[in-house]
Design a protein around this motif. Structure first.
Motif, PDB file in Angstrom:
ATOM      1  N   ARG A 149       0.788  -1.223  -0.080  1.00 56.92           N
ATOM      2  CA  ARG A 149      -0.030  -0.124   0.015  1.00 56.92           C
ATOM      3  C   ARG A 149       0.861   1.255   0.039  1.00 56.92           C
ATOM      4  N   TRP A 264      -8.179   3.147   2.146  1.00 55.40           N
ATOM      5  CA  TRP A 264      -7.955   1.773   2.009  1.00 55.40           C
ATOM      6  C   TRP A 264      -8.047   1.195   3.433  1.00 55.40           C
ATOM      7  N   ARG A 304     -10.896  -1.259  -0.348  1.00 57.11           N
ATOM      8  CA  ARG A 304     -10.868   0.096  -0.699  1.00 57.11           C
ATOM      9  C   ARG A 304     -12.326   0.543  -0.688  1.00 57.11           C
TER      10      ARG A 304
END
Ligand SMILES: C[S@@+](CC[C@H](N)C(=O)[O-])C[C@H]1O[C@@H](n2cnc3c(N)ncnc32)[C@H](O)[C@@H]1O
Length: 306
Positions: A149, A264, A304
């Motif tokens: 991420r 997210w 997400r």
């Protein structure tokens, strides 16, 4: 007697190690370690004497027996004895070695020397009595997901219009603070780290100091999602939450209050067979499940906002 601990020793088939680990965590274990013994596995767990009565230990023994029988394994043997604080600290620490996780991290116990050379991001940890030494599959899945991420183009490859936006994260169920520290080392700007267990919050504070993290970048507090909402004036960019599936399912509806359309999230602590129930709850609450990563019988959902 003050500062006395129960040391539990459980001999089991290796396939039962994870379920025993979580059963012990649920029971209030303040430190769990395991070692292989030929074809079997020895799990040790430590609990403050004040918290546990002999009757509770007998009940634990029955649960372990029932878990093993339901899964078709032989019954583990459970022994317990009282030890003092000093023995507890040394027994627990001797099992814990430095460990590389994912492509980027090295977890180094605070009482061991640092490696002379390492290109890895080093997380120094003394979890004390909190969960989060990095050796559990769910913690590893979360750290690996954070790597993905928070990976971004090195600045040298960015043109001037690609300014890095600061990333603010909520770590729900922070334990030792391992995921918060990992996120900060990967470049997050700030983390709100919350846990319902005051000892975990204390441990995150100590590990913040140990890793020389500025106080304004890592903000530990007792509580859960509602505490992040109170501390952060804005919704967060990312959420990481490694707790058990049934707790996650309860917390998901509350998480909308700290999320924005681009937020997210990473969820772990979920057994593979529980992933559908968690994914369904996420989808019913406006999240899209992007990927499921698995390790042993555990999984991690990367999601997400829709
Ligand atoms: C499995 S540990 C995770 C620790 C660390 N984040 C890691 O990944 O290794 C889960 C933690 O969640 C905390 N916890 C349990 N229920 C919670 C809740 N409703 N809200 C916040 N924290 C919770 C526990 O006290 C425990 O420290």
């Amino acid at each position: 007697m003050a500062n006395t601990w129960w040391e539990l020793q459980i001999s089991c088939e290796p396939a039962l190690e994870d379920s025993i680990f979580w059963r012990l965590e649920d029971f209030g274990s303040r430190g769990t370690a395991s070692e292989s013994k030929g074809n079997s596995c020895l799990v040790k767990a430590y609990l403050p004497k004040m918290q546990v009565r002999l009757l509770d230990l007998a009940a634990l023994s029955l649960w372990l027996r029932q878990d093993a029988l339901c899964a078709g394994f032989s019954i583990p043997s459970l022994k317990w004895e009282l030890i003092d604080e000093e023995d507890w600290a040394t027994s627990w620490k001797q099992y814990w070695k430095p460990e590389e996780i994912g492509d980027r991290f090295l977890i180094n116990p605070a009482w061991l020397p640092l490696p002379e050379t390492s290109e890895r991001l080093i997380i120094l940890l003394d979890p004390g009595v909190a969960f989060g030494t990095g050796n559990h599959a769910t913690t590893q899945l979360c750290l690996e997901s954070l790597e993905m991420r928070l990976a971004s183009l090195p600045e040298a490859f960015m043109d001037k219009s690609q300014k890095k936006e600061p990333v603010v994260i909520a770590d729900i169920g922070c334990g030792s603070g391992i995921l918060s520290i990992g996120a900060l080392l990967l470049g997050a700007e700030k983390v709100y780290a919350v846990d319902t267990d005051p000892l975990a919050v204390q441990s995150t504070f100590s590990n913040r100091t140990l890793n020389n993290i500025r106080p304004e970048r890592l903000i530990p507090a007792a509580g859960s999602v509602e505490m992040v909402k109170e501390l952060s004036l804005q919704p967060v960019d990312g959420i990481v939450c490694n707790i058990l599936a049934d707790v996650i399912i309860q917390l998901i509806p509350e998480m909308s209050a700290i999320a924005k359309p681009t937020t997210w999230a990473i969820f772990s602590g979920i057994l593979l067979e529980q992933s559908k129930a968690v994914a369904d709850t996420l989808e019913n609450n406006g999240w899209i499940v992007a990927t499921l990563w698995k390790k042993k019988e555990w999984c991690c959902l990367n999601v997400r906002r829709s």
